[in-house]
Design a protein around this motif. Structure first.
Motif, PDB file in Angstrom:
ATOM      1  N   GLN A  47      52.635 -10.101  57.097  1.00  0.00           N
ATOM      2  CA  GLN A  47      53.510  -8.981  57.433  1.00  0.00           C
ATOM      3  C   GLN A  47      52.704  -7.791  57.940  1.00  0.00           C
ATOM      4  OE1 GLN A  47      55.778  -8.445  53.750  1.00  0.00           O
ATOM      5  NE2 GLN A  47      57.483  -9.581  54.641  1.00  0.00           N
ATOM      6  N   VAL A  48      51.761  -8.076  58.799  1.00  0.00           N
ATOM      7  CA  VAL A  48      50.985  -7.007  59.417  1.00  0.00           C
ATOM      8  C   VAL A  48      51.891  -6.232  60.360  1.00  0.00           C
ATOM      9  CG1 VAL A  48      49.076  -6.474  60.958  1.00  0.00           C
ATOM     10  CG2 VAL A  48      48.818  -8.237  59.203  1.00  0.00           C
ATOM     11  N   GLN A  49      51.888  -4.932  60.223  1.00  0.00           N
ATOM     12  CA  GLN A  49      52.751  -4.102  61.040  1.00  0.00           C
ATOM     13  C   GLN A  49      52.092  -2.753  61.295  1.00  0.00           C
ATOM     14  OE1 GLN A  49      56.661  -3.410  59.386  1.00  0.00           O
ATOM     15  NE2 GLN A  49      57.556  -3.023  61.390  1.00  0.00           N
ATOM     16  N   SER A  58      50.903  -1.367  57.596  1.00  0.00           N
ATOM     17  CA  SER A  58      51.333  -2.099  56.411  1.00  0.00           C
ATOM     18  C   SER A  58      50.875  -3.540  56.534  1.00  0.00           C
ATOM     19  CB  SER A  58      52.849  -2.019  56.227  1.00  0.00           C
ATOM     20  OG  SER A  58      53.533  -2.583  57.333  1.00  0.00           O
ATOM     21  N   GLY A  59      50.697  -4.185  55.400  1.00  0.00           N
ATOM     22  CA  GLY A  59      50.229  -5.555  55.384  1.00  0.00           C
ATOM     23  C   GLY A  59      48.724  -5.698  55.409  1.00  0.00           C
ATOM     24  N   SER A 117      46.307  -6.941  66.691  1.00  0.00           N
ATOM     25  CA  SER A 117      47.537  -6.421  66.101  1.00  0.00           C
ATOM     26  C   SER A 117      47.888  -5.108  66.773  1.00  0.00           C
ATOM     27  CB  SER A 117      47.379  -6.226  64.590  1.00  0.00           C
ATOM     28  OG  SER A 117      47.116  -7.452  63.938  1.00  0.00           O
TER      29      SER A 117
END
Length: 125
Positions: A1-3, A25-26, A114
């Motif tokens: 849940q990389v965001q 986050s993540g 990302s």
């Protein structure tokens, strides 16, 4: 849940200032290279600035002396402070993250894989 989520950009007059934030986050930004990129209409994406896991920064010549990159590890958030804005700074701005990699016994930023969704910054003359 990389965001990665950028704050709202905006429209400013030439010579004005604006600060962008990027909430992660993540993962923890303290353990990654973080960077800001931008892409203007009809131009290729370019790196604006980066900060590695040790807090070392690299600033593009086009914005050196005007932009500052920083991060708040407690808030897990990346920032860019943009001063003395010019019309040519108009672009979509993205934050990104990269894992450190090791070469020749030293740590370097790997590929930025990302990405945030992007936020528009418009500078009018």
């Amino acid at each position: 849940q990389v965001q990665l989520v950028e704050s709202e950009g905006g429209s400013v007059q030439a010579g004005g200032s604006l600060r962008l934030s990027c909430a992660a986050s993540g993962f923890t930004v303290s353990s990654y290279c973080m960077g800001w990129f931008r892409q203007a209409l009809g131009k290729e994406r370019e790196e604006v600035a980066r900060i590695d896991q040790l807090g070392r920064t690299t600033i593009a010549d086009s914005v050196k002396g005007r932009f500052t990159i920083s991060k708040d590890n407690d808030k897990n958030t990346l920032y860019v402070e943009m001063n003395s804005l010019k019309p040519e700074d108009t672009a979509m701005y993205y934050c990104a993250a990269a894992s450190p990699v090791s070469f020749f016994g030293r740590s370097w930023c790997g590929e930025f894989g990302s990405w945030g969704q992007g936020t528009q910054v418009t500078v009018s003359s």
